[in-house]
Design a protein around this motif. Structure first.
Motif, PDB file in Angstrom:
ATOM      1  N   THR A 300       0.835  -1.192   0.000  1.00 41.89           N
ATOM      2  CA  THR A 300       0.000   0.000   0.000  1.00 41.89           C
ATOM      3  C   THR A 300       0.874   1.247   0.000  1.00 41.89           C
ATOM      4  OG1 THR A 300      -0.060   0.148   2.413  1.00 41.89           O
ATOM      5  CG2 THR A 300      -1.779  -1.198   1.354  1.00 41.89           C
ATOM      6  N   GLN A 301       0.259   2.375  -0.297  1.00 45.90           N
ATOM      7  CA  GLN A 301       0.994   3.639  -0.264  1.00 45.90           C
ATOM      8  C   GLN A 301       1.507   3.928   1.143  1.00 45.90           C
ATOM      9  OE1 GLN A 301      -1.157   6.981  -1.875  1.00 45.90           O
ATOM     10  NE2 GLN A 301       0.738   8.049  -2.355  1.00 45.90           N
ATOM     11  N   LEU A 326       3.376   3.879  -7.747  1.00 45.98           N
ATOM     12  CA  LEU A 326       3.622   4.734  -6.588  1.00 45.98           C
ATOM     13  C   LEU A 326       5.099   4.940  -6.315  1.00 45.98           C
ATOM     14  CD1 LEU A 326       0.964   3.162  -4.180  1.00 45.98           C
ATOM     15  CD2 LEU A 326       0.688   5.142  -5.689  1.00 45.98           C
TER      16      LEU A 326
END
Length: 329
Positions: A300-301, A326
């Motif tokens: 995830t970010q 990302l």
């Protein structure tokens, strides 16, 4: 005339000075305060290619993870050629895959020891021929709603590849091969197969897994990067003892190091100098999320924000298609 200092006091001062100098040297040799941050970004290791994900909460060694997948957001299955190609197309720098030897001496690319969880078959991979494994539906057992629906059932027939097929499909791309057994003979058989590849191809292949099969690979193909719990522990314990000097132990040469996020800060010169030292010894550093249990990844970010500035090794991810955009390349 001033009284001379006792000899023992002089020795104490000398010893203290030596300790201070050594401490100053260790600090200067390992601090990141003066290291340049920026430039090269972390690289991505795609675990099993682009695959269906699942929660690792409560997962045990015998948990059937196909029965607890997240609601699907794509149609790819783990350890398939199409899933690996999707990973490289998404931006993966390295793809990990699992292998098992078959009853006819080939290597099947499949995660589980037994086929019962994911497929419509039954039995242990090493007791089944490659042709029989390819006839199975590897999407049969996947469900995200407790068994009410099976979105991949009927779509996975023939998708279990052999290692030969993977090597043919990806003749140049970096691959990390996971030997799932503890069998030294399986490691020897894998080494025999890999020995048929040329030097340039072997330079982009690494092998990890149980101590016995990995040792068999390393003994026969010392030029191939390898890793097992035993070899990584040997390397890191020796490094903790002498790494403050900047010296990389021989046990760390030409290996694969999977470093749990929780342990990494205790390493001398972490992160940038540590990675640089290991790369100078021909080794690759992979950062694994959390404590490293059950393939925890940077998925995830929010998790990517935990990667330390200056880390230029590889990060383990289970969601390469979502994570790659990302990463600032």
């Amino acid at each position: 005339m001033p009284e001379a200092r006792p000899r023992w006091r002089k020795k104490r001062y000398i010893l203290g000075a030596v300790v201070v100098l050594l401490a100053a040297f260790a600090f200067a040799n390992n601090t990141q305060l003066f290291a340049e941050v920026g430039g090269e970004s972390p690289k991505l290791l795609a675990h099993r290619g682009v695959a269906q994900t699942f929660s690792t909460a409560g997962v045990e060694n015998d948990t059937c993870t196909a029965e607890r997948i997240d609601p699907p957001v794509h149609g790819f299955l783990e350890n398939t050629i199409v899933g690996m190609r999707a990973a490289f197309d998404s931006g993966a720098d390295l793809v990990e895959l699992d292998v098992h030897i078959t009853s006819d001496g080939q290597f099947a690319v499949f995660h589980d020891w037994e086929v019962d969880c994911r497929t419509d078959g039954s039995g242990t991979t090493r007791d089944i021929t490659m042709a029989e494994l390819k006839a199975l539906d590897i999407g049969y057992g996947y469900t995200a709603d407790g068994g009410r629906t099976f979105p991949f059932r009927g779509r996975g027939v023939g998708l279990m590849p052999s290692l030969d097929e993977v090597l043919s499909a990806f003749p140049h791309e970096p691959l990390l091969i996971h030997v799932k057994s503890e069998d030294a003979a399986e490691g020897a058989a894998l080494a025999q197969r890999l020995s048929e590849l040329d030097a340039a191809r072997l330079a982009n292949i690494a092998v990890y897994g149980g101590d016995a099969p990995v040792r068999a690979v390393r003994d026969r193909l010392p030029q191939v990067r390898t890793a097992s719990k035993g070899s990584m522990a040997d390397c890191l314990l020796r490094y903790e003892a002498i790494g403050w000097t900047g010296i990389v132990p021989d046990a760390c040469a030409n290996t694969e190091l999977h470093i749990p996020e929780s342990y990494a800060p205790w390493l001398w010169a972490w992160p940038s100098k540590f990675v640089s030292r290991m790369e100078s010894a021909g080794s690759r550093v992979v950062l694994v999320a959390g404590s490293g249990g059950f393939s925890e990844g940077f998925d995830t970010q929010e998790s990517l924000a935990r990667i330390p500035d200056g880390f230029t090794g590889y990060v383990w991810t289970n969601r390469v298609a979502e994570v790659a955009p990302l990463i600032d390349r």
